[in-house]
Design an enzyme around this catalytic site. Structure first.
Site, mmCIF file in Angstrom:
data_model
loop_
_atom_site.group_PDB
_atom_site.id
_atom_site.type_symbol
_atom_site.label_atom_id
_atom_site.label_comp_id
_atom_site.label_asym_id
_atom_site.label_seq_id
_atom_site.Cartn_x
_atom_site.Cartn_y
_atom_site.Cartn_z
ATOM 1 N N ASN A 1 55.100 41.909 31.669
ATOM 2 C CA ASN A 1 56.221 41.067 31.273
ATOM 3 C C ASN A 1 55.888 40.409 29.920
ATOM 4 O O ASN A 1 55.026 39.543 29.836
ATOM 5 C CB ASN A 1 56.449 40.027 32.388
ATOM 6 C CG ASN A 1 57.597 39.094 32.100
ATOM 7 O OD1 ASN A 1 57.847 38.732 30.957
ATOM 8 N ND2 ASN A 1 58.287 38.688 33.154
ATOM 9 N N ARG B 1 54.017 27.732 34.753
ATOM 10 C CA ARG B 1 53.020 28.625 34.152
ATOM 11 C C ARG B 1 52.127 27.856 33.187
ATOM 12 O O ARG B 1 50.918 28.043 33.166
ATOM 13 C CB ARG B 1 53.717 29.799 33.448
ATOM 14 C CG ARG B 1 52.742 30.849 32.897
ATOM 15 C CD ARG B 1 53.424 32.148 32.537
ATOM 16 N NE ARG B 1 54.102 32.749 33.673
ATOM 17 C CZ ARG B 1 55.404 32.685 33.898
ATOM 18 N NH1 ARG B 1 56.207 32.096 33.026
ATOM 19 N NH2 ARG B 1 55.923 33.221 34.972
ATOM 20 N N ASP C 1 51.456 35.324 39.640
ATOM 21 C CA ASP C 1 52.683 35.654 40.359
ATOM 22 C C ASP C 1 53.462 34.361 40.468
ATOM 23 O O ASP C 1 52.889 33.299 40.728
ATOM 24 C CB ASP C 1 52.399 36.248 41.735
ATOM 25 C CG ASP C 1 53.626 36.988 42.255
ATOM 26 O OD1 ASP C 1 54.374 37.571 41.438
ATOM 27 O OD2 ASP C 1 53.871 36.989 43.470
ATOM 28 N N LYS D 1 59.053 24.243 26.942
ATOM 29 C CA LYS D 1 58.952 24.802 28.310
ATOM 30 C C LYS D 1 57.492 24.792 28.770
ATOM 31 O O LYS D 1 57.185 24.322 29.864
ATOM 32 C CB LYS D 1 59.530 26.223 28.350
ATOM 33 C CG LYS D 1 59.424 26.858 29.735
ATOM 34 C CD LYS D 1 59.932 28.280 29.816
ATOM 35 C CE LYS D 1 59.559 28.905 31.161
ATOM 36 N NZ LYS D 1 59.854 30.331 31.271
ATOM 37 N N LYS E 1 56.108 36.566 29.631
ATOM 38 C CA LYS E 1 54.950 35.874 30.202
ATOM 39 C C LYS E 1 53.773 35.925 29.241
ATOM 40 O O LYS E 1 53.076 34.942 29.051
ATOM 41 C CB LYS E 1 54.499 36.598 31.471
ATOM 42 C CG LYS E 1 55.168 36.211 32.727
ATOM 43 C CD LYS E 1 54.402 36.902 33.849
ATOM 44 C CE LYS E 1 54.983 36.659 35.185
ATOM 45 N NZ LYS E 1 54.194 37.328 36.229
ATOM 46 N N ASP F 1 65.541 31.021 34.021
ATOM 47 C CA ASP F 1 65.522 29.868 33.109
ATOM 48 C C ASP F 1 66.904 29.271 32.824
ATOM 49 O O ASP F 1 67.026 28.043 32.736
ATOM 50 C CB ASP F 1 64.828 30.238 31.782
ATOM 51 C CG ASP F 1 63.309 30.239 31.914
ATOM 52 O OD1 ASP F 1 62.794 29.716 32.920
ATOM 53 O OD2 ASP F 1 62.647 30.762 30.996
ATOM 54 N N PHE G 1 63.411 33.488 30.009
ATOM 55 C CA PHE G 1 63.743 34.705 30.748
ATOM 56 C C PHE G 1 64.024 34.340 32.213
ATOM 57 O O PHE G 1 63.916 33.176 32.615
ATOM 58 C CB PHE G 1 62.603 35.727 30.649
ATOM 59 C CG PHE G 1 61.339 35.334 31.369
ATOM 60 C CD1 PHE G 1 60.461 34.422 30.814
ATOM 61 C CD2 PHE G 1 61.029 35.876 32.618
ATOM 62 C CE1 PHE G 1 59.302 34.048 31.476
ATOM 63 C CE2 PHE G 1 59.863 35.510 33.296
ATOM 64 C CZ PHE G 1 58.998 34.588 32.711
HETATM 65 P P1 ITT Z 1 54.503 40.975 36.207
HETATM 66 O O1 ITT Z 1 54.370 41.153 37.705
HETATM 67 O O2 ITT Z 1 54.387 42.258 35.439
HETATM 68 O O3 ITT Z 1 53.603 39.923 35.660
HETATM 69 P P2 ITT Z 1 57.167 39.981 36.871
HETATM 70 O O4 ITT Z 1 58.397 39.800 36.015
HETATM 71 O O5 ITT Z 1 57.265 40.855 38.075
HETATM 72 O O6 ITT Z 1 55.988 40.438 35.888
HETATM 73 P P3 ITT Z 1 56.583 37.738 38.656
HETATM 74 O O7 ITT Z 1 56.512 38.678 39.805
HETATM 75 O O8 ITT Z 1 55.504 36.726 38.505
HETATM 76 O O9 ITT Z 1 56.680 38.547 37.274
HETATM 77 O O10 ITT Z 1 57.920 36.913 38.643
HETATM 78 C C1 ITT Z 1 58.967 37.208 39.523
HETATM 79 C C2 ITT Z 1 60.272 36.857 38.910
HETATM 80 O O11 ITT Z 1 60.400 35.433 38.872
HETATM 81 C C3 ITT Z 1 60.500 37.327 37.482
HETATM 82 O O12 ITT Z 1 60.965 38.649 37.440
HETATM 83 C C4 ITT Z 1 61.556 36.332 37.016
HETATM 84 O O13 ITT Z 1 62.835 36.714 37.490
HETATM 85 C C5 ITT Z 1 61.148 35.061 37.740
HETATM 86 N N1 ITT Z 1 60.322 34.226 36.882
HETATM 87 C C6 ITT Z 1 58.963 34.222 36.774
HETATM 88 N N2 ITT Z 1 58.552 33.313 35.887
HETATM 89 C C7 ITT Z 1 59.675 32.725 35.403
HETATM 90 C C8 ITT Z 1 59.929 31.716 34.440
HETATM 91 O O14 ITT Z 1 58.943 31.126 33.767
HETATM 92 N N3 ITT Z 1 61.199 31.366 34.199
HETATM 93 C C9 ITT Z 1 62.216 31.943 34.860
HETATM 94 N N4 ITT Z 1 62.068 32.911 35.763
HETATM 95 C C10 ITT Z 1 60.812 33.302 36.042
#
Ligand code: ITT
Length: 192
Positions: A9, A177, A68, A171, A12, A151, A148
């Site tokens: 991501n 995070r 996660d 943020k 992230k 948010d 993203f």
């Molecule tokens: P990786 O596993 O490759 O790191 P991912 O997008 O799957 O990426 P997560 O499983 O940690 O990441 O996150 C799950 C979901 O939660 C992600 O797809 C977003 O929709 C949401 N999310 C995570 N962090 C966020 C943030 O800082 N702000 C808004 N939504 C977030």
């Protein structure tokens, strides 16, 4: 110091790099030849973060970490939680997820929610966990275009703007995070 961050991501990656600062260089799984999707099959954030970091450690033998994150909404009994990425569809469809969340929140008076991040670090073969939480509320329409995921729907406590209406710096200063990564940095500095 070079360290592998087990994520695909890009949002992230840039948030975490900003908190880590110049002293750390983040390396992605792809840069180490790990092209496949890293499995996330646990039913907890801790389990998934741990699964991702162990997977990468076994492939590379190098120090690495994974995060996660889940959005936990009180009125929905903690959903979407660990299923945040695949709430509406099988893929990471942020717009579909936000539409479904708005629909499921229709008529709910309790708008309380929190983001929770768990980081699993594997350093010298040993695992360490770090958690970051931000409390806030879900509004009834999307607002803002930064960030993203969820948010545009999340207003952290003490603010009247969503994360998507904040700069990356704003943020990171209060986010789940940002908080978890600052704990990670403190640990890495202490043990450097
Ligand atoms: P990786 O596993 O490759 O790191 P991912 O997008 O799957 O990426 P997560 O499983 O940690 O990441 O996150 C799950 C979901 O939660 C992600 O797809 C977003 O929709 C949401 N999310 C995570 N962090 C966020 C943030 O800082 N702000 C808004 N939504 C977030």
């Amino acid at each position: 110091m070079k360290i592998i961050f087990a994520t695909n991501n890009a949002h992230k990656l840039s948030e975490v790099q900003a908190v880590l600062g110049d002293g750390f260089e983040l390396v992605t799984p792809r840069m180490c030849g790990v092209e496949e999707d890293i499995p996330e099959t646990s039913d907890t954030l801790e389990g998934n973060a741990s699964q991702k970091s162990h997977y990468l450690y076994e492939k590379t033998g190098l120090d690495c970490f994974a995060d996660d994150t889940g959005l936990e909404v009180e009125a929905l009994d903690g959903a979407p939680g660990v299923h945040s990425a695949r709430y509406a569809t099988d893929g990471h469809d942020f717009q579909a997820n936000n539409r479904l969340l708005l629909k499921n929140m229709e008529g709910k008076e309790n708008r309380r929610a929190r983001f929770r991040t768990v980081i699993s670090l594997i350093e010298g073969g040993e695992e360490h966990l770090f958690e970051g939480i931000v409390e806030g509320r879900i509004i009834d329409h999307e607002s803002g275009s930064e960030g993203f995921g969820y948010d545009p729907l999340f207003v952290p406590d003490g603010f009247d703007r969503t994360f998507a209406e904040m700069t990356a710096e704003e943020k990171n200063a209060v986010s789940h995070r940002g908080r978890a990564v600052r704990k990670l940095v403190e640990y890495l500095h202490k043990n450097a």
